[in-house]
Design a protein around this motif. Structure first.
Motif, PDB file in Angstrom:
ATOM      1  N   PRO A 210      39.983  17.553  11.642  1.00  0.00           N
ATOM      2  CA  PRO A 210      39.146  18.758  11.719  1.00  0.00           C
ATOM      3  C   PRO A 210      39.641  19.930  10.887  1.00  0.00           C
ATOM      4  O   PRO A 210      38.830  20.646  10.288  1.00  0.00           O
ATOM      5  CB  PRO A 210      39.162  19.111  13.213  1.00  0.00           C
ATOM      6  CG  PRO A 210      40.288  18.355  13.812  1.00  0.00           C
ATOM      7  CD  PRO A 210      40.519  17.154  12.969  1.00  0.00           C
ATOM      8  N   THR A 211      40.947  20.152  10.823  1.00  0.00           N
ATOM      9  CA  THR A 211      41.447  21.273  10.022  1.00  0.00           C
ATOM     10  C   THR A 211      41.266  20.962   8.548  1.00  0.00           C
ATOM     11  O   THR A 211      40.894  21.819   7.745  1.00  0.00           O
ATOM     12  CB  THR A 211      42.935  21.538  10.332  1.00  0.00           C
ATOM     13  OG1 THR A 211      43.122  21.462  11.746  1.00  0.00           O
ATOM     14  CG2 THR A 211      43.378  22.905   9.861  1.00  0.00           C
ATOM     15  N   ASP A 212      41.518  19.709   8.206  1.00  0.00           N
ATOM     16  CA  ASP A 212      41.351  19.245   6.830  1.00  0.00           C
ATOM     17  C   ASP A 212      39.896  19.398   6.380  1.00  0.00           C
ATOM     18  O   ASP A 212      39.625  19.829   5.252  1.00  0.00           O
ATOM     19  CB  ASP A 212      41.793  17.774   6.767  1.00  0.00           C
ATOM     20  CG  ASP A 212      41.783  17.225   5.365  1.00  0.00           C
ATOM     21  OD1 ASP A 212      42.620  17.666   4.559  1.00  0.00           O
ATOM     22  OD2 ASP A 212      40.940  16.360   5.074  1.00  0.00           O
TER      23      ASP A 212
ATOM     24  N   ALA B  40      47.501  16.109  18.840  1.00  0.00           N
ATOM     25  CA  ALA B  40      48.148  16.237  17.523  1.00  0.00           C
ATOM     26  C   ALA B  40      49.486  16.967  17.635  1.00  0.00           C
ATOM     27  O   ALA B  40      49.906  17.653  16.713  1.00  0.00           O
ATOM     28  CB  ALA B  40      47.200  16.940  16.558  1.00  0.00           C
TER      29      ALA B  40
ATOM     30  N   ALA C 204      49.118  21.898  18.765  1.00  0.00           N
ATOM     31  CA  ALA C 204      47.783  21.541  18.255  1.00  0.00           C
ATOM     32  C   ALA C 204      46.722  22.029  19.238  1.00  0.00           C
ATOM     33  O   ALA C 204      46.996  22.248  20.415  1.00  0.00           O
ATOM     34  CB  ALA C 204      47.683  20.032  18.089  1.00  0.00           C
TER      35      ALA C 204
ATOM     36  N   THR D 216      44.467  14.846  14.516  1.00  0.00           N
ATOM     37  CA  THR D 216      43.531  14.077  15.331  1.00  0.00           C
ATOM     38  C   THR D 216      42.714  13.077  14.502  1.00  0.00           C
ATOM     39  O   THR D 216      41.931  12.329  15.075  1.00  0.00           O
ATOM     40  CB  THR D 216      42.613  15.004  16.160  1.00  0.00           C
ATOM     41  OG1 THR D 216      42.058  16.005  15.304  1.00  0.00           O
ATOM     42  CG2 THR D 216      43.383  15.642  17.300  1.00  0.00           C
ATOM     43  N   ALA D 217      42.915  13.050  13.180  1.00  0.00           N
ATOM     44  CA  ALA D 217      42.271  11.975  12.394  1.00  0.00           C
ATOM     45  C   ALA D 217      42.872  10.624  12.786  1.00  0.00           C
ATOM     46  O   ALA D 217      42.132   9.709  13.186  1.00  0.00           O
ATOM     47  CB  ALA D 217      42.412  12.236  10.904  1.00  0.00           C
TER      48      ALA D 217
ATOM     49  N   GLN E  71      38.090  18.967  18.225  1.00  0.00           N
ATOM     50  CA  GLN E  71      37.082  19.861  17.661  1.00  0.00           C
ATOM     51  C   GLN E  71      35.835  19.095  17.207  1.00  0.00           C
ATOM     52  O   GLN E  71      35.926  17.955  16.749  1.00  0.00           O
ATOM     53  CB  GLN E  71      37.700  20.620  16.482  1.00  0.00           C
ATOM     54  CG  GLN E  71      38.858  21.506  16.924  1.00  0.00           C
ATOM     55  CD  GLN E  71      39.767  21.865  15.767  1.00  0.00           C
ATOM     56  OE1 GLN E  71      39.384  22.634  14.909  1.00  0.00           O
ATOM     57  NE2 GLN E  71      40.969  21.329  15.739  1.00  0.00           N
TER      58      GLN E  71
HETATM   59  C1  MLT Z   1      43.772  18.328  13.070  1.00  0.00           C
HETATM   60  O1  MLT Z   1      43.329  18.788  12.035  1.00  0.00           O
HETATM   61  O2  MLT Z   1      44.283  17.209  13.117  1.00  0.00           O
HETATM   62  C2  MLT Z   1      43.625  19.124  14.331  1.00  0.00           C
HETATM   63  O3  MLT Z   1      43.276  20.435  14.099  1.00  0.00           O
HETATM   64  C3  MLT Z   1      44.646  18.847  15.281  1.00  0.00           C
HETATM   65  C4  MLT Z   1      44.571  19.657  16.533  1.00  0.00           C
HETATM   66  O4  MLT Z   1      44.942  20.815  16.461  1.00  0.00           O
HETATM   67  O5  MLT Z   1      44.215  19.156  17.579  1.00  0.00           O
END
Ligand code: MLT
Length: 325
Positions: free
Chosen positions: A42-44, A157, A161, A186-187, A204
């Motif tokens: 999700p952040t990516d 994560a 996280a 979380t990927a 997310q």
């Molecule tokens: C992610 O990009 O893997 C998430 O933002 C991880 C998380 O904060 O749960």
């Protein structure tokens, strides 16, 4: 962009690190945007959309580098310790608010180590399970977790996280601790949820919406006060029987401390342009989120919001007593 003499003088001490000419011509080469979690998560997803749109405005490539691990602290550390010349920026989320309390020993300053550039987006979370999990709704999920808590594996994560914070809130709300399994993001956690090797996750919508729509995972609740347009059939946690179980994941853009003010200003201009970009807005909407309103995308608002959020989460984390060290 025209940078006046007054703006350059107003840059303060930090400006001494980068000669004024370099600031005036900035950027002249590729900028690295660190995403402190795994690729494809999700952040990516947020980072890559923003990086591409910012690059168009800046006239230079913005390369995303995933520096995952230790709940987002490794990527934050890399940024805090990078040269403050505008070529190293960080896209991080709500973890910037929880990490200063969760981690009592860090190799960087999690509060004063950064310049804020602006908020980016606020993303709802969803409580989800592997497809064949034996519960059809939130009430059944809670009953099952309470009954079988030793057998539950909750993916997150890492400490710091968003998925960690959400799991902490869920455990508190149902007064039932369970086992958590940390990933670099979380990927990879989602891959294991899809494979059925872990049971639960709170993640997310930027990572779960498409899997929920495809029926590849089971969703129980969204963690916002209202239902969301991207997943209209999904009840809120309050509707499912957990009033007050709410968390929204905000994302913001940072530079190392002492990055000169004119450069932060230029990066903010590119961020604002990215947030107005139609492709970004459309993709965000499809994934259950939206660009923040213009008044929230400023360095000043971002800093105030972040500092207040650190204070908001501190007592809750202290009450949970679960620290990273
Ligand atoms: C992610 O990009 O893997 C998430 O933002 C991880 C998380 O904060 O749960």
């Amino acid at each position: 962009m025209i940078i006046s003499k007054r703006t350059l003088l107003g840059a303060g001490l930090g400006a001494l690190a980068t000669p004024a000419l370099a600031q005036a011509t900035y950027p002249t080469r590729t900028i690295t945007m660190i995403v402190p979690f795994a690729a494809g998560g999700p952040t990516d997803t947020v980072g890559r959309l923003i990086a591409q749109a910012m690059a168009a405005d800046l006239g230079q490539t913005v390369v995303v580098e995933n520096v995952g691990g230790a709940g987002g602290t490794l990527g934050a550390q890399r940024t805090a310790q990078a040269r403050p010349d505008g070529y190293n920026i960080l896209l991080h989320h709500i973890g910037m608010s929880t990490i200063p309390t969760l981690y009592r020993r860090l190799a960087y300053d999690p509060i004063n180590g950064f310049e804020t550039i602006g908020l980016v987006t606020e993303v709802p979370m969803t409580l989800v399970a592997r497809k064949d999990f034996p519960a059809q709704n939130l009430a059944e999920l809670i009953a099952h977790v309470r009954r079988e808590r030793e057998k539950i594996n909750y993916a997150n994560a890492g400490i710091g996280a968003a998925s960690h914070l959400c799991g902490l809130l869920f455990q508190k709300a149902i007064e039932t601790p369970f086992t958590t399994v940390p990933y670099r993001g979380t990927a990879p956690a989602m891959n294991d949820l899809l494979a059925g090797t872990v049971d639960l996750m709170c993640d997310q919508t930027t990572n779960t919406t498409e899997q929920i729509r495809a029926g590849a995972i089971r969703a129980f609740a969204v963690t916002t006060p209202e239902r969301i347009a991207a997943l209209p059939d999904l009840p809120t946690a309050a509707q499912g029987g957990l009033p007050g179980f709410e968390v929204t994941v905000w994302h913001g853009l940072y530079a190392p401390r002492n990055t000169p003010a004119p450069i932060v200003e230029r990066l903010n201009g590119a961020l604002v342009a990215a947030l107005r970009n139609e492709t970004v807005a459309r993709r965000f909407a499809d994934l259950g989120t939206a660009p923040v309103a213009a008044e929230r995308a400023t360095p000043q608002f971002h800093r105030q919001f972040w500092q207040a959020d650190i204070q908001k989460w501190r007592p809750l984390i202290q009450a949970a007593g679960q620290y990273a060290d």
